[in-house]
Design a protein around this motif. Structure first.
Motif, PDB file in Angstrom:
ATOM      1  N   PRO A 217       0.832  -1.215   0.000  1.00  0.00           N
ATOM      2  CA  PRO A 217       0.000   0.000   0.000  1.00  0.00           C
ATOM      3  C   PRO A 217       0.861   1.257   0.000  1.00  0.00           C
ATOM      4  CG  PRO A 217      -0.836  -1.597   1.587  1.00  0.00           C
ATOM      5  CD  PRO A 217       0.460  -2.137   1.101  1.00  0.00           C
ATOM      6  N   GLN A 218       0.493   2.212  -0.824  1.00  0.00           N
ATOM      7  CA  GLN A 218       1.252   3.450  -0.940  1.00  0.00           C
ATOM      8  C   GLN A 218       0.337   4.641  -0.845  1.00  0.00           C
ATOM      9  OE1 GLN A 218       2.177   2.772  -5.437  1.00  0.00           O
ATOM     10  NE2 GLN A 218       2.175   4.995  -5.109  1.00  0.00           N
ATOM     11  N   THR A 219       0.925   5.764  -0.437  1.00  0.00           N
ATOM     12  CA  THR A 219       0.163   7.009  -0.396  1.00  0.00           C
ATOM     13  C   THR A 219       0.439   7.801  -1.671  1.00  0.00           C
ATOM     14  OG1 THR A 219       1.961   8.084   0.800  1.00  0.00           O
ATOM     15  CG2 THR A 219       0.185   7.120   2.112  1.00  0.00           C
ATOM     16  N   ILE A 220      -0.588   8.451  -2.164  1.00  0.00           N
ATOM     17  CA  ILE A 220      -0.476   9.299  -3.358  1.00  0.00           C
ATOM     18  C   ILE A 220      -0.351  10.747  -2.885  1.00  0.00           C
ATOM     19  CG2 ILE A 220      -1.566   9.993  -5.508  1.00  0.00           C
ATOM     20  CD1 ILE A 220      -3.126   7.381  -5.459  1.00  0.00           C
ATOM     21  N   GLN A 221       0.730  11.427  -3.298  1.00  0.00           N
ATOM     22  CA  GLN A 221       0.947  12.827  -2.904  1.00  0.00           C
ATOM     23  C   GLN A 221       0.798  13.746  -4.117  1.00  0.00           C
ATOM     24  OE1 GLN A 221       3.640  10.619  -2.127  1.00  0.00           O
ATOM     25  NE2 GLN A 221       3.122  10.233   0.006  1.00  0.00           N
ATOM     26  N   ASN A 222       0.356  14.955  -3.825  1.00  0.00           N
ATOM     27  CA  ASN A 222       0.345  15.995  -4.848  1.00  0.00           C
ATOM     28  C   ASN A 222       1.709  16.674  -4.863  1.00  0.00           C
ATOM     29  OD1 ASN A 222      -0.395  17.010  -2.234  1.00  0.00           O
ATOM     30  ND2 ASN A 222      -0.713  18.993  -3.191  1.00  0.00           N
ATOM     31  N   GLN A 223       2.245  16.928  -6.041  1.00  0.00           N
ATOM     32  CA  GLN A 223       3.582  17.507  -6.152  1.00  0.00           C
ATOM     33  C   GLN A 223       3.585  19.019  -5.992  1.00  0.00           C
ATOM     34  OE1 GLN A 223       5.853  16.071  -9.482  1.00  0.00           O
ATOM     35  NE2 GLN A 223       4.843  14.087  -9.476  1.00  0.00           N
ATOM     36  N   ILE A 224       2.449  19.663  -6.150  1.00  0.00           N
ATOM     37  CA  ILE A 224       2.365  21.115  -5.991  1.00  0.00           C
ATOM     38  C   ILE A 224       1.220  21.442  -5.036  1.00  0.00           C
ATOM     39  CG2 ILE A 224       3.297  21.571  -8.298  1.00  0.00           C
ATOM     40  CD1 ILE A 224       0.418  22.133  -9.207  1.00  0.00           C
ATOM     41  N   GLY A 225       1.325  22.609  -4.422  1.00  0.00           N
ATOM     42  CA  GLY A 225       0.228  23.070  -3.585  1.00  0.00           C
ATOM     43  C   GLY A 225      -0.910  23.632  -4.433  1.00  0.00           C
ATOM     44  N   GLY A 226      -2.101  23.533  -3.910  1.00  0.00           N
ATOM     45  CA  GLY A 226      -3.251  24.039  -4.659  1.00  0.00           C
ATOM     46  C   GLY A 226      -4.544  23.891  -3.878  1.00  0.00           C
ATOM     47  N   ARG A 227      -5.638  24.162  -4.560  1.00  0.00           N
ATOM     48  CA  ARG A 227      -6.968  24.080  -3.959  1.00  0.00           C
ATOM     49  C   ARG A 227      -7.771  22.990  -4.659  1.00  0.00           C
ATOM     50  NH1 ARG A 227      -9.827  29.496  -4.492  1.00  0.00           N
ATOM     51  NH2 ARG A 227      -9.889  28.799  -6.658  1.00  0.00           N
ATOM     52  N   ILE A 228      -8.452  22.191  -3.870  1.00  0.00           N
ATOM     53  CA  ILE A 228      -9.230  21.082  -4.423  1.00  0.00           C
ATOM     54  C   ILE A 228     -10.404  21.633  -5.222  1.00  0.00           C
ATOM     55  CG2 ILE A 228     -10.600  19.040  -3.883  1.00  0.00           C
ATOM     56  CD1 ILE A 228      -8.951  18.723  -1.347  1.00  0.00           C
ATOM     57  N   GLU A 229     -10.477  21.218  -6.483  1.00  0.00           N
ATOM     58  CA  GLU A 229     -11.577  21.624  -7.352  1.00  0.00           C
ATOM     59  C   GLU A 229     -12.529  20.472  -7.668  1.00  0.00           C
ATOM     60  OE1 GLU A 229     -12.348  24.596  -8.339  1.00  0.00           O
ATOM     61  OE2 GLU A 229     -10.581  25.636  -7.520  1.00  0.00           O
ATOM     62  N   TYR A 230     -11.990  19.248  -7.678  1.00  0.00           N
ATOM     63  CA  TYR A 230     -12.847  18.144  -8.126  1.00  0.00           C
ATOM     64  C   TYR A 230     -12.239  16.820  -7.683  1.00  0.00           C
ATOM     65  CZ  TYR A 230     -14.947  14.764 -11.378  1.00  0.00           C
ATOM     66  OH  TYR A 230     -15.569  13.675 -11.925  1.00  0.00           O
ATOM     67  N   TRP A 231     -13.067  15.939  -7.116  1.00  0.00           N
ATOM     68  CA  TRP A 231     -12.673  14.569  -6.791  1.00  0.00           C
ATOM     69  C   TRP A 231     -13.214  13.642  -7.876  1.00  0.00           C
ATOM     70  CZ3 TRP A 231      -9.372  12.643  -3.332  1.00  0.00           C
ATOM     71  CH2 TRP A 231      -9.009  13.432  -2.234  1.00  0.00           C
ATOM     72  N   ALA A 232     -12.338  12.817  -8.439  1.00  0.00           N
ATOM     73  CA  ALA A 232     -12.754  11.921  -9.518  1.00  0.00           C
ATOM     74  C   ALA A 232     -12.938  10.481  -9.065  1.00  0.00           C
ATOM     75  CB  ALA A 232     -11.729  11.965 -10.657  1.00  0.00           C
ATOM     76  N   VAL A 233     -12.652  10.178  -7.787  1.00  0.00           N
ATOM     77  CA  VAL A 233     -12.749   8.804  -7.299  1.00  0.00           C
ATOM     78  C   VAL A 233     -13.471   8.788  -5.966  1.00  0.00           C
ATOM     79  CG1 VAL A 233     -10.642   8.061  -8.467  1.00  0.00           C
ATOM     80  CG2 VAL A 233     -10.499   8.972  -6.144  1.00  0.00           C
ATOM     81  N   THR A 234     -13.872   7.584  -5.576  1.00  0.00           N
ATOM     82  CA  THR A 234     -14.442   7.346  -4.255  1.00  0.00           C
ATOM     83  C   THR A 234     -13.651   6.229  -3.591  1.00  0.00           C
ATOM     84  OG1 THR A 234     -16.044   5.771  -5.155  1.00  0.00           O
ATOM     85  CG2 THR A 234     -16.748   8.078  -4.958  1.00  0.00           C
ATOM     86  N   GLU A 235     -13.765   6.120  -2.299  1.00  0.00           N
ATOM     87  CA  GLU A 235     -13.037   5.088  -1.575  1.00  0.00           C
ATOM     88  C   GLU A 235     -13.530   3.706  -1.993  1.00  0.00           C
ATOM     89  OE1 GLU A 235     -13.310   5.838   2.561  1.00  0.00           O
ATOM     90  OE2 GLU A 235     -11.969   7.572   2.521  1.00  0.00           O
ATOM     91  N   GLY A 236     -12.571   2.797  -2.204  1.00  0.00           N
ATOM     92  CA  GLY A 236     -12.897   1.449  -2.653  1.00  0.00           C
ATOM     93  C   GLY A 236     -12.982   1.306  -4.159  1.00  0.00           C
ATOM     94  N   GLN A 237     -12.847   2.399  -4.905  1.00  0.00           N
ATOM     95  CA  GLN A 237     -12.970   2.344  -6.361  1.00  0.00           C
ATOM     96  C   GLN A 237     -11.681   1.813  -6.986  1.00  0.00           C
ATOM     97  OE1 GLN A 237     -14.207   6.037  -8.121  1.00  0.00           O
ATOM     98  NE2 GLN A 237     -13.446   5.489 -10.152  1.00  0.00           N
TER      99      GLN A 237
END
Length: 453
Positions: A73-93
């Motif tokens: 299991p790995q964590t996914i990190q964002n490489q730049i700072g920013g503001r969340i505009e849209y989630w394209a996934v749900t947990e378990g997907q």
């Protein structure tokens, strides 16, 4: 006949005809005999069981993991700072490599301008024009240096000729001075002879005066020749000074031209540095705009998200979600005592139990275990873990041994596991004696002998 009747009558007696004391005595004698026989039989069975073969094992407790680091299991990190505009996934997907996880918008003021790449391109073009100007200046300065060298060559040649001419004039005037002085010496001797002849009456006063006049003329010629020689020597000195002046002026002009050339080089290098910096910024902006979308690094399942909502700000390098890779190469990490680690070798057989799969495992007889799974030792850690135990990684046996079942496909990483590393066969009495004394399992042969063989 009476005796036979008595015996026949005794045979037909039942326990009902006996007294209570006789019955108790009879039962006591028979019970002791049966108990003794049972104890003797049990002792024989126990002694025989002590010589039964016993398989030594090393127990370990752990959990299911992945054999390869990229499967854990790995964590996914964002490489730049920013503001969340849209989630394209749900947990378990389930996601594929490159699928969109999250979309960010810019929060840094340095990148707000939508025309920023165009502005940087304009600056880049201006810097490139400055580089062209520096190149032209360098070419002009190099041409100027070449012209100075050519001019110096002609001027030096002319000045050297003048020095040679002056040297020749000095030689000529020196020879003329020597000749005039010879004439003067001759005139003085003649005058002296004439004066002696005049006293003797051989020459007239006019002849004496003529010789004296000639002597004055010769003296004047000597003075003139000496002055001329001095002038020639002065001309030679002036010619030499002029030659040195030409060289000094050339060196000064050349130094100035080389300074201008160095300045042009420095200007070009500075412009090139600015151009490289602008190109770097343009590339960084292009890459940064591609990082507004956080994507899945590999196929897998979204286990958990660490941020929620829309419009929430995120820092650079912050964890977004946990990804469980799809189809990992499962393994079991077991933790064993440090005393038992030297006895474990790679490719040793292991019997495993998993949480959720009921099993019955006999420590000394793995062949009669029920519901266990086969494995092989793949990795043995060289250092202990934080709990003081050593970790070993167990992979599934491939191919699956006959009579065994493959590992359950429903296994998940993190599930509990219990295993026993199988060692040598020893008699049961030896294993009991070893356990009572706390000795480690035995080896068939020393490790050095194994290496030799």
């Amino acid at each position: 006949m009476l005796i036979n009747k008595d015996r026949s009558s005794q045979k037909t007696l039942s326990w009902r005809d006996l007294s209570d004391d006789a019955v108790g005595k009879l039962l006591k004698e028979r019970g002791s005999l049966v108990l003794g026989r049972i104890l003797v039989f049990s002792g024989i069975v126990f002694l025989l069981a002590l010589f039964l073969p016993w398989r030594q094992t090393i127990p370990g407790v752990g959990a299911v993991t992945a054999l390869r680091p990229q499967d854990r299991p790995q964590t996914i990190q964002n490489q730049i700072g920013g503001r969340i505009e849209y989630w394209a996934v749900t947990e378990g997907q389930e996601v594929k490599k490159g699928d969109t996880i999250l979309v960010l918008s810019e929060t840094s003021q340095s990148y707000f301008d939508p025309m920023l790449p165009l502005r940087l391109e304009e600056q880049l073009n201006a810097k490139q024009s400055g580089e062209d100007a520096a190149n032209q200046k360098m070419k002009a300065t190099e041409a100027q240096i070449q012209a100075l060298r050519n001019g110096l060559e002609f001027q030096l040649e002319s000045a050297k000729n003048k020095v040679i001419q002056a040297q020749n004039m000095v030689k000529i005037d020196s020879a003329e001075l020597v000749a005039v002085m010879s004439f003067l010496e001759t005139s003085e001797k003649r005058l002296k002879r004439y004066e002696e002849g005049y006293r003797d009456g051989l020459f007239s006063l006019t002849d004496i005066e003529t010789r004296r006049l000639n002597l004055q003329n010769d003296r004047a010629k000597v003075v003139s020749a000496d002055n001329k020689l001095s002038n020639s020597r002065q001309s030679l000195t002036n010619a030499s000074i002029e030659l040195n002046n030409i060289r000094a002026k050339y060196n000064e002009s050349l130094a100035k031209a080389q300074s201008d050339l160095s300045s042009a080089f420095s200007s070009k290098a500075s412009v090139q540095g600015d151009i490289a910096k602008l190109r770097n910024e343009i590339s960084n902006i292009d890459v940064r705009r591609g990082l507004y979308v956080v994507r899945a690094p590999q196929d897998g399942f979204i286990v958990k998200t660490f941020k929620a909502g829309i419009g929430e700000n995120m820092k650079e390098g912050e964890s977004v979600a946990t990804l469980q890779p799809k189809k990992p190469l499962l393994a079991v990490e077991l933790y064993v005592n440090a005393m038992d680690v030297p006895l474990i070798e790679p490719e040793s057989d292991v019997r495993l139990q998993f949480d959720g799969w009921p099993s019955i495992q006999f420590s000394g007889w793995p062949s009669v275990a029920v519901g266990t799974f086969a494995g092989k030792v793949s990795v043995i850690d060289k250092v202990s873990s934080t709990n003081g135990r050593f970790r070993i990684l167990i992979r599934a046996t491939d191919p699956v041994p006959e009579g065994d079942e493959p590992w359950p496909i429903q296994l998940n990483q993190g599930s509990g596991a219990y295993g026993r590393v199988i060692l040598n066969k020893v008699p049961l009495w030896y294993e009991i004696w070893r356990q009572l004394n706390g000795f480690p399992p035995s080896l068939e042969r020393e490790p050095k002998e194994r290496e030799k063989k």
